[in-house]
Design an enzyme around this catalytic site. Sequence first.
Site, PDB file in Angstrom:
ATOM      1  CD  GLU A  90      16.996  -9.399   3.830  1.00 10.54           C
ATOM      2  OE1 GLU A  90      15.871  -9.282   3.799  1.00 10.54           O
ATOM      3  OE2 GLU A  90      17.743  -9.874   4.170  1.00 10.54           O
ATOM      4  CB  CYS A 103      13.253  -4.794  -3.499  1.00  9.30           C
ATOM      5  SG  CYS A 103      12.971  -4.333  -1.745  1.00  9.30           S
ATOM      6  CB  CYS A 110      15.756  -0.256  10.108  1.00 15.65           C
ATOM      7  SG  CYS A 110      14.953   1.301   9.692  1.00 15.65           S
ATOM      8  CB  CYS A 114       8.202  -0.518  12.056  1.00 11.55           C
ATOM      9  SG  CYS A 114       8.513   1.088  11.099  1.00 11.55           S
ATOM     10  CB  CYS A 117       9.683  -3.693  10.414  1.00 15.79           C
ATOM     11  SG  CYS A 117      11.076  -3.976   8.782  1.00 15.79           S
ATOM     12  CB  CYS A 333      11.786  -5.716   5.264  1.00 12.94           C
ATOM     13  SG  CYS A 333      10.781  -4.907   4.152  1.00 12.94           S
TER      14      CYS A 333
HETATM   15  N1  SAH Z   1      12.036   2.398   5.867  1.00  7.00           N
HETATM   16  C1  SAH Z   1      11.040   2.456   4.705  1.00  7.00           C
HETATM   17  C2  SAH Z   1      11.437   1.173   3.729  1.00  7.00           C
HETATM   18  C3  SAH Z   1      10.861   0.128   4.663  1.00  7.00           C
HETATM   19  S1  SAH Z   1      10.229  -1.633   3.600  1.00  7.00           S
HETATM   20  C4  SAH Z   1       9.602   2.585   5.000  1.00  7.00           C
HETATM   21  O1  SAH Z   1       9.381   2.663   6.279  1.00  7.00           O
HETATM   22  O2  SAH Z   1       8.942   2.604   4.216  1.00  7.00           O
HETATM   23  C5  SAH Z   1       9.099  -1.270   2.610  1.00  7.00           C
HETATM   24  C6  SAH Z   1       7.377  -1.712   3.441  1.00  7.00           C
HETATM   25  O3  SAH Z   1       7.418  -2.796   4.017  1.00  7.00           O
HETATM   26  C7  SAH Z   1       7.342  -0.688   4.437  1.00  7.00           C
HETATM   27  O4  SAH Z   1       5.849  -0.019   4.247  1.00  7.00           O
HETATM   28  C8  SAH Z   1       7.348  -1.337   5.740  1.00  7.00           C
HETATM   29  O5  SAH Z   1       6.572  -0.930   6.797  1.00  7.00           O
HETATM   30  C9  SAH Z   1       6.719  -2.802   5.217  1.00  7.00           C
HETATM   31  N2  SAH Z   1       7.128  -3.916   6.038  1.00  7.00           N
HETATM   32  C10 SAH Z   1       8.012  -4.100   6.982  1.00  7.00           C
HETATM   33  N3  SAH Z   1       7.848  -5.327   7.633  1.00  7.00           N
HETATM   34  C11 SAH Z   1       6.778  -6.188   7.000  1.00  7.00           C
HETATM   35  C12 SAH Z   1       6.202  -7.183   7.092  1.00  7.00           C
HETATM   36  N4  SAH Z   1       6.595  -7.968   8.148  1.00  7.00           N
HETATM   37  N5  SAH Z   1       5.157  -7.369   6.399  1.00  7.00           N
HETATM   38  C13 SAH Z   1       4.644  -6.543   5.341  1.00  7.00           C
HETATM   39  N6  SAH Z   1       5.224  -5.333   5.209  1.00  7.00           N
HETATM   40  C14 SAH Z   1       6.072  -5.125   5.992  1.00  7.00           C
END
Ligand code: SAH
Length: 352
Positions: A90, A103, A110, A114, A117, A333
């Site tokens: 997306e 974005c 991934c 995390c 996420c 995300c």
């Molecule tokens: N892999 C990269 C990009 C991820 S997306 C990274 O880890 O930075 C960008 C941001 O969104 C990251 O900080 C990620 O931790 C955060 N993120 C992921 N899931 C989320 C959620 N459910 N709510 C808020 N932020 C989230």
Amino acid sequence: MRHLLELADGELEQWLAERKLPAYRAGQVRRWVYQGRAESIEQMTDLPRGVRDELGQAFVLWTGRIARHTRAGDGTEKLLLEWEDGHRIESVLLRDGQRRSICISTQVGCAMGCVFCASGLDGVARNLRRGEIVEQMLRLQRLLPAEERLSHLVVMGMGEPLANLDGLLPALEAASSAEGLGISVRRITISTVGLPAAMHRLADLAVPYHLAVSLHAPNDELRSELVPVNRAIGLAEILEAADRYFAVSGRRLTFEYVLLEGRNDQPEHARQLVSLLRGRTALLNVIPFNPVAGLPYRTPSAAAVRRFREVLLQGGLNVQFRQRKGDEIDAACGQLRRNGVRLGETPATQRG
Ligand code: SAH
């Protein structure tokens, strides 16, 4: 058939030369792709019919199809793109005043794991190729009226961008070059979970992209729970790589911190953050957790967020509490893709 957007510098010129066609045709094609917003080779109408036919037999402009297009009341638009192998990713367009930000994703799924996420719930299926990353940018650009241009780009969609630098870097060149989308490198942000080796490689490039490091915890014990890849790395090494990136690029760093109720939102966590980041030229971007169906985490109350913020401000940190955009269309995300899964579609990663 090859993906036109996959071609490296000079490859189109070479293809033209092999057919005794003039090299300037390559510039014409690129203008149609990046400025003229053509939707196909057929639409590149200042190319002679014969050249268009030859190009059309060798190349396609798009390799993905738009599986879904959603629009929120605040102007945020989201595309779910499906590639030829059935995998889906997306990409999002955000409107904020004069800003037109996109974005983009760098991987299908991934591998970082995390826990809060949506993107990593099924692991990673594969890296996106440069052409697939550029295609996201161009598909989003074409949602804008002709007089509007993309001004900002964030690499914060699905995937860990620093785990796919080979796909990402040439795509960012297309985004920033004058012949490409012309987005200033200073308005391009790469968000990473913090992979030190790749952060060093990025620093060595000496292109001053803006780097954001996802911190989410002020100590290794908690970070390894929330961001499992941390077990093998650790905060010290990440901060060292971040400091070096700052020293080389001159760009102020951003650290991201997703607030999860009862997990990392206590005043004690804020105090630890202050000692960890004090003295750095950095911005701490605190993001409210965006709820993900099936995950046991919650967004902290406004009072908890206020308490957390107070401690950070008293500690002298430079902080920003980010607003959420595009909530109603799940613009966070991996969420749109998962909703597709919930609605009974077969997840691409599980197809035979
Ligand atoms: N892999 C990269 C990009 C991820 S997306 C990274 O880890 O930075 C960008 C941001 O969104 C990251 O900080 C990620 O931790 C955060 N993120 C992921 N899931 C989320 C959620 N459910 N709510 C808020 N932020 C989230």
